[in-house]
Design a protein around this motif. Structure first.
Motif, PDB file in Angstrom:
ATOM      1  N   LYS A   1     -33.944  16.215   1.049  1.00 26.15           N
ATOM      2  CA  LYS A   1     -34.039  14.902   0.517  1.00 26.15           C
ATOM      3  C   LYS A   1     -34.093  15.127  -1.073  1.00 26.15           C
ATOM      4  O   LYS A   1     -33.552  14.413  -1.774  1.00 26.15           O
ATOM      5  N   GLN A   2     -34.379  16.317  -1.480  1.00 21.95           N
ATOM      6  CA  GLN A   2     -34.499  16.788  -2.867  1.00 21.95           C
ATOM      7  C   GLN A   2     -32.944  16.804  -3.386  1.00 21.95           C
ATOM      8  O   GLN A   2     -32.448  16.333  -4.547  1.00 21.95           O
ATOM      9  N   GLU A   3     -32.081  16.986  -2.514  1.00 22.30           N
ATOM     10  CA  GLU A   3     -30.826  16.968  -2.889  1.00 22.30           C
ATOM     11  C   GLU A   3     -30.204  15.748  -3.184  1.00 22.30           C
ATOM     12  O   GLU A   3     -29.242  15.501  -4.016  1.00 22.30           O
ATOM     13  N   VAL A   4     -30.533  14.690  -2.073  1.00 21.30           N
ATOM     14  CA  VAL A   4     -30.122  13.374  -2.497  1.00 21.30           C
ATOM     15  C   VAL A   4     -30.663  12.860  -3.603  1.00 21.30           C
ATOM     16  O   VAL A   4     -29.765  12.398  -4.584  1.00 21.30           O
ATOM     17  N   LEU A   5     -32.040  13.094  -4.070  1.00 20.99           N
ATOM     18  CA  LEU A   5     -32.603  12.779  -5.335  1.00 20.99           C
ATOM     19  C   LEU A   5     -31.656  13.318  -6.505  1.00 20.99           C
ATOM     20  O   LEU A   5     -31.504  12.739  -7.439  1.00 20.99           O
ATOM     21  N   ASP A   6     -31.321  14.624  -6.269  1.00 20.92           N
ATOM     22  CA  ASP A   6     -30.632  15.309  -7.438  1.00 20.92           C
ATOM     23  C   ASP A   6     -29.355  14.411  -7.563  1.00 20.92           C
ATOM     24  O   ASP A   6     -28.791  14.287  -8.640  1.00 20.92           O
ATOM     25  N   VAL A   7     -28.632  14.296  -6.634  1.00 19.14           N
ATOM     26  CA  VAL A   7     -27.230  13.738  -6.730  1.00 19.14           C
ATOM     27  C   VAL A   7     -27.267  12.230  -7.359  1.00 19.14           C
ATOM     28  O   VAL A   7     -26.645  11.789  -8.161  1.00 19.14           O
ATOM     29  N   GLN A   8     -28.413  11.411  -7.002  1.00 19.03           N
ATOM     30  CA  GLN A   8     -28.636  10.168  -7.744  1.00 19.03           C
ATOM     31  C   GLN A   8     -28.902  10.372  -9.008  1.00 19.03           C
ATOM     32  O   GLN A   8     -28.444   9.561  -9.818  1.00 19.03           O
ATOM     33  N   GLU A   9     -29.639  11.350  -9.511  1.00 25.00           N
ATOM     34  CA  GLU A   9     -29.922  11.625 -10.872  1.00 25.00           C
ATOM     35  C   GLU A   9     -28.584  11.864 -11.439  1.00 25.00           C
ATOM     36  O   GLU A   9     -28.249  11.490 -12.670  1.00 25.00           O
ATOM     37  N   GLU A  10     -27.531  12.699 -10.951  1.00 22.38           N
ATOM     38  CA  GLU A  10     -26.307  13.173 -11.605  1.00 22.38           C
ATOM     39  C   GLU A  10     -25.426  11.770 -11.678  1.00 22.38           C
ATOM     40  O   GLU A  10     -24.830  11.783 -12.675  1.00 22.38           O
ATOM     41  N   TRP A  11     -25.700  10.851 -10.601  1.00 25.75           N
ATOM     42  CA  TRP A  11     -24.826   9.717 -10.879  1.00 25.75           C
ATOM     43  C   TRP A  11     -25.461   8.907 -11.901  1.00 25.75           C
ATOM     44  O   TRP A  11     -24.521   8.471 -12.770  1.00 25.75           O
ATOM     45  N   ALA A  12     -26.775   8.770 -11.950  1.00 25.24           N
ATOM     46  CA  ALA A  12     -27.183   7.974 -13.275  1.00 25.24           C
ATOM     47  C   ALA A  12     -26.795   8.784 -14.541  1.00 25.24           C
ATOM     48  O   ALA A  12     -26.146   7.715 -15.425  1.00 25.24           O
ATOM     49  N   ILE A  13     -26.842   9.974 -14.679  1.00 22.48           N
ATOM     50  CA  ILE A  13     -26.468  10.430 -15.691  1.00 22.48           C
ATOM     51  C   ILE A  13     -25.098  10.432 -16.244  1.00 22.48           C
ATOM     52  O   ILE A  13     -24.679  10.122 -17.342  1.00 22.48           O
ATOM     53  N   GLY A  14     -24.117  10.544 -15.134  1.00 21.82           N
ATOM     54  CA  GLY A  14     -22.972  10.476 -15.121  1.00 21.82           C
ATOM     55  C   GLY A  14     -22.348   9.059 -16.035  1.00 21.82           C
ATOM     56  O   GLY A  14     -21.512   8.736 -16.778  1.00 21.82           O
ATOM     57  N   VAL A  15     -22.715   7.811 -15.391  1.00 22.50           N
ATOM     58  CA  VAL A  15     -22.470   6.606 -15.824  1.00 22.50           C
ATOM     59  C   VAL A  15     -22.994   6.476 -17.345  1.00 22.50           C
ATOM     60  O   VAL A  15     -22.284   5.922 -17.845  1.00 22.50           O
ATOM     61  N   ILE A  16     -23.993   7.055 -17.469  1.00 18.07           N
ATOM     62  CA  ILE A  16     -24.647   6.726 -18.984  1.00 18.07           C
ATOM     63  C   ILE A  16     -23.662   7.616 -19.728  1.00 18.07           C
ATOM     64  O   ILE A  16     -23.087   7.237 -20.943  1.00 18.07           O
ATOM     65  N   ASN A  17     -23.135   9.023 -19.478  1.00 14.33           N
ATOM     66  CA  ASN A  17     -22.330   9.842 -20.135  1.00 14.33           C
ATOM     67  C   ASN A  17     -21.017   8.996 -20.268  1.00 14.33           C
ATOM     68  O   ASN A  17     -20.340   9.085 -21.391  1.00 14.33           O
ATOM     69  N   ILE A  18     -20.631   8.415 -19.453  1.00 12.91           N
ATOM     70  CA  ILE A  18     -19.116   7.763 -19.614  1.00 12.91           C
ATOM     71  C   ILE A  18     -19.411   6.480 -20.698  1.00 12.91           C
ATOM     72  O   ILE A  18     -18.610   6.491 -21.543  1.00 12.91           O
ATOM     73  N   SER A  19     -20.406   5.899 -20.609  1.00 16.95           N
ATOM     74  CA  SER A  19     -20.796   4.796 -21.611  1.00 16.95           C
ATOM     75  C   SER A  19     -20.763   5.549 -23.101  1.00 16.95           C
ATOM     76  O   SER A  19     -20.197   4.992 -23.988  1.00 16.95           O
ATOM     77  N   ASN A  20     -21.600   6.649 -23.083  1.00 14.87           N
ATOM     78  CA  ASN A  20     -21.810   7.078 -24.299  1.00 14.87           C
ATOM     79  C   ASN A  20     -20.392   7.966 -25.029  1.00 14.87           C
ATOM     80  O   ASN A  20     -20.051   7.664 -26.105  1.00 14.87           O
ATOM     81  N   LYS A  21     -19.496   8.358 -24.129  1.00 18.02           N
ATOM     82  CA  LYS A  21     -18.333   8.847 -24.331  1.00 18.02           C
ATOM     83  C   LYS A  21     -17.231   7.479 -25.135  1.00 18.02           C
ATOM     84  O   LYS A  21     -16.695   7.590 -26.264  1.00 18.02           O
ATOM     85  N   PHE A  22     -17.439   6.382 -24.662  1.00 16.48           N
ATOM     86  CA  PHE A  22     -16.739   5.157 -24.974  1.00 16.48           C
ATOM     87  C   PHE A  22     -17.127   4.539 -26.307  1.00 16.48           C
ATOM     88  O   PHE A  22     -16.509   4.488 -27.311  1.00 16.48           O
ATOM     89  N   LEU A  23     -18.445   4.664 -26.424  1.00 17.64           N
ATOM     90  CA  LEU A  23     -19.054   4.194 -27.671  1.00 17.64           C
ATOM     91  C   LEU A  23     -18.822   5.204 -28.752  1.00 17.64           C
ATOM     92  O   LEU A  23     -18.699   4.744 -29.788  1.00 17.64           O
ATOM     93  N   GLN A  24     -18.907   6.674 -28.468  1.00 15.88           N
ATOM     94  CA  GLN A  24     -18.482   7.489 -29.282  1.00 15.88           C
ATOM     95  C   GLN A  24     -17.012   7.671 -29.784  1.00 15.88           C
ATOM     96  O   GLN A  24     -16.495   8.719 -30.530  1.00 15.88           O
ATOM     97  N   LYS A  25     -16.120   6.620 -28.845  1.00 14.74           N
ATOM     98  CA  LYS A  25     -14.582   7.085 -29.166  1.00 14.74           C
ATOM     99  C   LYS A  25     -14.159   8.141 -28.851  1.00 14.74           C
ATOM    100  O   LYS A  25     -13.277   8.909 -29.510  1.00 14.74           O
ATOM    101  N   GLU A  26     -14.709   8.759 -27.663  1.00 15.45           N
ATOM    102  CA  GLU A  26     -14.146  10.057 -27.216  1.00 15.45           C
ATOM    103  C   GLU A  26     -13.397  10.014 -25.886  1.00 15.45           C
ATOM    104  O   GLU A  26     -13.384   8.565 -25.421  1.00 15.45           O
TER     105      GLU A  26
END
Length: 159
Positions: free
Chosen positions: A8-33
């Motif tokens: 179950k912890q692995e599932v929770l971890d990959v969900q957290e990775e997904w959330a961080i990943g979406v936010i990271n894409i957004s941040n790269k876009f906003l920073q023109k990276e």
């Protein structure tokens, strides 16, 4: 290579990775990276396109609702593909936080199924998204999304 049982912890971890990943894409876009390469890496590391079919029904798609290949999924996350004119880039929205609330996680062999809501925050307003994700272990034992079904909740009286 013999795969270990999914936890179950692995599932929770990959969900957290997904959330961080979406936010990271957004941040790269906003920073023109280079948000495009970031989005491709996100798909490569979290989705099972390299393993075979991925069934992807994203939240904000209504014209081409089902995305069955990496190109179609990438368009949903970052837009800009003329084959998918409705896509404005879901991951380019300035998401500040994403959190999962699982209603259930079911694990069977090398497959895990999770269902519940995730909440995406922008400008201190949360949007609830209903989801079902199916994860499958790859040859190295990493969980990859092979089914992503997400949608906005039903509104009583909407039909």
């Amino acid at each position: 290579m013999s795969l270990k049982n999914i936890t179950k912890q692995e599932v929770l971890d990959v969900q957290e990775e997904w959330a961080i990943g979406v936010i990271n894409i957004s941040n790269k876009f906003l920073q023109k990276e280079d948000y495009s390469s970031c989005a491709e890496l996100f798909l490569d590391s979290l989705y099972g396109f390299s393993m075979g079919d991925v069934l992807f029904k994203p939240t904000l798609a209504s014209e081409i609702q089902f995305r069955l290949n990496k190109k179609a999924a990438l368009s949903y996350f970052i837009g800009g593909d003329s084959d998918f004119p409705e896509d404005n880039g879901f991951a380019l929205i300035n998401w500040q936080d994403i959190r999962f609330e699982n209603q259930g996680i079911y694990i069977e062999g090398n497959i895990a199924i999770a269902m519940g809501n995730y909440f995406m925050k922008k400008d201190n307003i949360e949007t609830k998204v209903e989801y079902s994700f199916v994860y499958k272990q790859d040859a190295q034992g990493n969980l990859r999304i092979i089914l992503h079904d997400s949608h906005l909740p039903y509104i009583r009286g909407s039909f």
